[in-house]
Design an enzyme around this catalytic site. Sequence first.
Site, PDB file in Angstrom:
ATOM      1  N   CYS A   1     -10.660  -3.607  -4.433  1.00  0.00           N
ATOM      2  CA  CYS A   1      -9.627  -4.600  -4.784  1.00  0.00           C
ATOM      3  C   CYS A   1     -10.257  -5.937  -5.157  1.00  0.00           C
ATOM      4  CB  CYS A   1      -8.637  -4.764  -3.640  1.00  0.00           C
ATOM      5  SG  CYS A   1      -7.480  -3.380  -3.572  1.00  0.00           S
TER       6      CYS A   1
ATOM      7  N   ASN B   1       0.843  -1.199   0.000  1.00  0.00           N
ATOM      8  CA  ASN B   1       0.000   0.000   0.000  1.00  0.00           C
ATOM      9  C   ASN B   1       0.880   1.252   0.000  1.00  0.00           C
ATOM     10  OD1 ASN B   1       0.582  -0.916   2.680  1.00  0.00           O
ATOM     11  ND2 ASN B   1      -1.072   0.312   3.524  1.00  0.00           N
TER      12      ASN B   1
ATOM     13  N   GLU C   1       0.258   5.194   0.651  1.00  0.00           N
ATOM     14  CA  GLU C   1      -0.710   6.213   1.084  1.00  0.00           C
ATOM     15  C   GLU C   1      -0.306   7.603   0.610  1.00  0.00           C
ATOM     16  OE1 GLU C   1      -1.220   5.521   5.301  1.00  0.00           O
ATOM     17  OE2 GLU C   1      -2.333   3.674   4.895  1.00  0.00           O
TER      18      GLU C   1
ATOM     19  N   CYS D   1     -10.363  -4.846   0.252  1.00  0.00           N
ATOM     20  CA  CYS D   1     -11.486  -3.897   0.188  1.00  0.00           C
ATOM     21  C   CYS D   1     -12.333  -4.212  -1.057  1.00  0.00           C
ATOM     22  CB  CYS D   1     -10.971  -2.459   0.139  1.00  0.00           C
ATOM     23  SG  CYS D   1     -10.311  -1.957  -1.466  1.00  0.00           S
TER      24      CYS D   1
ATOM     25  N   CYS E   1      -4.003   0.509  -2.568  1.00  0.00           N
ATOM     26  CA  CYS E   1      -3.883  -0.728  -1.796  1.00  0.00           C
ATOM     27  C   CYS E   1      -2.764  -1.616  -2.334  1.00  0.00           C
ATOM     28  CB  CYS E   1      -5.191  -1.518  -1.851  1.00  0.00           C
ATOM     29  SG  CYS E   1      -6.534  -0.804  -0.896  1.00  0.00           S
TER      30      CYS E   1
ATOM     31  N   GLU F   1      -2.917  -4.760  -3.046  1.00  0.00           N
ATOM     32  CA  GLU F   1      -3.392  -5.626  -4.128  1.00  0.00           C
ATOM     33  C   GLU F   1      -3.337  -4.896  -5.466  1.00  0.00           C
ATOM     34  OE1 GLU F   1      -4.790  -4.986  -1.247  1.00  0.00           O
ATOM     35  OE2 GLU F   1      -5.987  -6.659  -0.481  1.00  0.00           O
TER      36      GLU F   1
HETATM   37  N1  THU Z   1      -5.158  -1.816   2.622  1.00  0.00           N
HETATM   38  C1  THU Z   1      -4.579  -2.574   1.638  1.00  0.00           C
HETATM   39  O1  THU Z   1      -3.544  -2.191   1.069  1.00  0.00           O
HETATM   40  N2  THU Z   1      -5.156  -3.755   1.330  1.00  0.00           N
HETATM   41  C2  THU Z   1      -6.228  -4.293   1.975  1.00  0.00           C
HETATM   42  O2  THU Z   1      -6.655  -5.393   1.646  1.00  0.00           O
HETATM   43  C3  THU Z   1      -6.884  -3.548   3.065  1.00  0.00           C
HETATM   44  C4  THU Z   1      -6.396  -2.173   3.276  1.00  0.00           C
HETATM   45  C5  THU Z   1      -4.499  -0.565   2.996  1.00  0.00           C
HETATM   46  C6  THU Z   1      -5.123   0.704   2.493  1.00  0.00           C
HETATM   47  C7  THU Z   1      -4.606   1.706   3.510  1.00  0.00           C
HETATM   48  O3  THU Z   1      -3.316   2.155   3.110  1.00  0.00           O
HETATM   49  C8  THU Z   1      -4.465   0.904   4.783  1.00  0.00           C
HETATM   50  O4  THU Z   1      -4.468  -0.454   4.398  1.00  0.00           O
HETATM   51  C9  THU Z   1      -5.568   1.165   5.792  1.00  0.00           C
HETATM   52  O5  THU Z   1      -6.816   1.033   5.209  1.00  0.00           O
END
Ligand code: THU
Length: 130
Positions: free
Chosen positions: A86, A39, A41, A83, A50, A52
């Site tokens: 994804c 991920n 941000e 999520c 994300c 994925e």
């Molecule tokens: N996140 C992912 O990268 N993948 C997931 O399956 C769930 C959430 C990340 C997004 C964000 O940067 C952090 O987790 C909190 O939501």
Amino acid sequence: MSLIDAAREVRENAYAPYSHFKVGAAVRGRSGRIYQGCNVENVAYPEGTCAEAGAIAAMVAAGETELTEVAVIADSPAPVPPCGGCRQKLAEFGRHDVAVTLATTDGKVLATTVGALLPGRFEAAHMEQP
Ligand code: THU
């Protein structure tokens, strides 16, 4: 390297200064090659991506459009489910029966499939004229 180890490895590179929740993902392409994503941000929160999505982007950038296996790992009490967005991204490139392994850094594992993660998914067939 196993797929979950590839996800564990790339998770270290996650950029998560806002949520402090690092996620690693790995997908295996039809060729057998492994693609990793974490991920990433952003201070403008909705612009974050994300793990994925990163792994899928790496696969497509390398010229592959079919994934055969998925692994996701995070440091959470229970395996973290992808999520909604994804799930749709995974469904774009993976058949219903593609195995998805969701894991925690301390060893909890949940095995599921792309199809089970997104029942009733929107598909190209829904755009056909009656
Ligand atoms: N996140 C992912 O990268 N993948 C997931 O399956 C769930 C959430 C990340 C997004 C964000 O940067 C952090 O987790 C909190 O939501």
